[in-house]
Design a protein around this motif. Sequence first.
Motif, mmCIF file in Angstrom:
data_model
loop_
_atom_site.group_PDB
_atom_site.id
_atom_site.type_symbol
_atom_site.label_atom_id
_atom_site.label_comp_id
_atom_site.label_asym_id
_atom_site.label_seq_id
_atom_site.Cartn_x
_atom_site.Cartn_y
_atom_site.Cartn_z
ATOM 1 N N THR A 90 0.834 -1.328 -0.225
ATOM 2 C CA THR A 90 -0.162 -0.039 -0.108
ATOM 3 C C THR A 90 0.781 1.094 0.170
ATOM 4 O O THR A 90 0.076 2.454 -0.152
ATOM 5 C CB THR A 90 -0.854 -0.048 1.420
ATOM 6 N N TRP A 108 -6.632 -1.194 -3.412
ATOM 7 C CA TRP A 108 -6.217 -0.749 -2.272
ATOM 8 C C TRP A 108 -6.810 -1.368 -0.818
ATOM 9 O O TRP A 108 -5.805 -1.873 0.129
ATOM 10 C CB TRP A 108 -6.142 0.796 -2.042
ATOM 11 N N PHE A 109 -7.824 -1.378 -0.717
ATOM 12 C CA PHE A 109 -8.327 -2.073 0.498
ATOM 13 C C PHE A 109 -8.536 -3.840 0.711
ATOM 14 O O PHE A 109 -8.236 -4.080 1.728
ATOM 15 C CB PHE A 109 -9.793 -1.547 0.885
ATOM 16 N N ARG A 112 -5.865 -5.283 3.044
ATOM 17 C CA ARG A 112 -6.076 -4.835 4.245
ATOM 18 C C ARG A 112 -7.336 -5.440 5.148
ATOM 19 O O ARG A 112 -7.230 -5.765 6.260
ATOM 20 C CB ARG A 112 -6.112 -3.398 4.463
ATOM 21 N N LEU A 113 -8.359 -5.560 4.278
ATOM 22 C CA LEU A 113 -9.658 -5.864 4.786
ATOM 23 C C LEU A 113 -10.160 -7.292 4.620
ATOM 24 O O LEU A 113 -11.031 -7.950 5.105
ATOM 25 C CB LEU A 113 -10.778 -5.031 4.343
ATOM 26 N N VAL A 135 -5.721 7.665 5.149
ATOM 27 C CA VAL A 135 -6.597 6.843 5.412
ATOM 28 C C VAL A 135 -6.892 6.319 6.824
ATOM 29 O O VAL A 135 -5.661 6.269 7.626
ATOM 30 C CB VAL A 135 -6.020 5.438 4.537
ATOM 31 N N GLN A 137 -8.977 4.181 9.930
ATOM 32 C CA GLN A 137 -10.014 3.240 10.461
ATOM 33 C C GLN A 137 -10.888 3.904 11.548
ATOM 34 O O GLN A 137 -10.541 4.552 12.477
ATOM 35 C CB GLN A 137 -9.228 2.158 11.152
ATOM 36 N N ALA A 168 -14.937 2.266 3.033
ATOM 37 C CA ALA A 168 -14.961 0.846 2.542
ATOM 38 C C ALA A 168 -14.879 0.171 3.943
ATOM 39 O O ALA A 168 -14.606 0.451 4.965
ATOM 40 C CB ALA A 168 -13.618 0.347 2.018
ATOM 41 N N HIS A 169 -15.682 -1.116 4.019
ATOM 42 C CA HIS A 169 -15.846 -2.116 4.984
ATOM 43 C C HIS A 169 -15.855 -3.358 4.374
ATOM 44 O O HIS A 169 -15.998 -3.568 3.360
ATOM 45 C CB HIS A 169 -16.890 -1.549 5.943
ATOM 46 N N ASN A 170 -15.434 -4.261 5.433
ATOM 47 C CA ASN A 170 -15.367 -5.534 5.134
ATOM 48 C C ASN A 170 -16.559 -6.649 5.394
ATOM 49 O O ASN A 170 -17.205 -6.119 6.370
ATOM 50 C CB ASN A 170 -14.093 -6.229 5.582
#
Length: 220
Positions: A90, A108-109, A112-113, A135, A137, A168-170
Amino acid sequence: MVRVNQEVERIKKYGAGMLSNAELVSIILGNHKGKNDTHEIAKNMTKNHGLYKTVARIHQVNELMETYQVTGNQAAAILASIELGRRIVTADAIEAEHITSPGDGAAWFMPRLRHENQEIFMVMALNTKNRIIGVKQIAQGSLTSAVVHPREVYQYAVVNHAACILVAHNHPSGDPYPSTQDRELTKALEEAGNVMGIPLLDHLVIGDARYYSFKEHGDI
C-alpha cells in the motif's frame, strides 16, 4: 535445520520468487530456533492458503504461538513479515496513486480488509485530483456489523482538507453484497457529503477476493 539451510541456498541461487510459501515461511521461522520442526510448521501455516486466511487474522504474538506452537521470536518474525508486506503493497498508493475507478479503491483496501474476522470501516481522504491524502480506520465491530456515524467520517475528511472521500468496510463472511444497514449508511454519508461540499466518491464492501461498489451499481 538442514532443510532450512537448503532453502536459504535456494533463495540465494534462484531468488525469493522461486520458493513456495512454505519454504519462505521456513526461512523466517529458521531465524529463531524452536523445539518443533520449522518446515512442518510452515507447511501447516500455508496449506489451503492458511497463511492468508488464518495468519492474516492474527495480530497478537501469543495467539500465533498458541495456534501454531511456535516460539515468541518466531511469532514476532511472522507478524513483522506480514505487516511489512502489507505496508509495501500500500505504500505507493498512499504516496502517489490516483483513485480513478472503484477497482483502484478495491485494490487498495482488499489486502487490508479481506481476511479480517470482524467488520472494519475505513475512510480514505482524497484531494481534488483524487490523489490519496490519508486513510483512517473509523470503527471496528463484530462478525456482522460495525457502528459508524457520518460525523466521525467527515470529521476526518475536514481535518485533512479532503476534496472528496471514499469509504470501505469488509464482510467477514466473504460475501460483499450490501446489507440494508450498509445501504442506509451510504445514503446518510452521501447526504452529509453533499451538505458539506465533500462528496462521497464511493462505498466499497470488501469480500473474499470480491467487492461491491455502490457507484458501479448506480447507488451513488
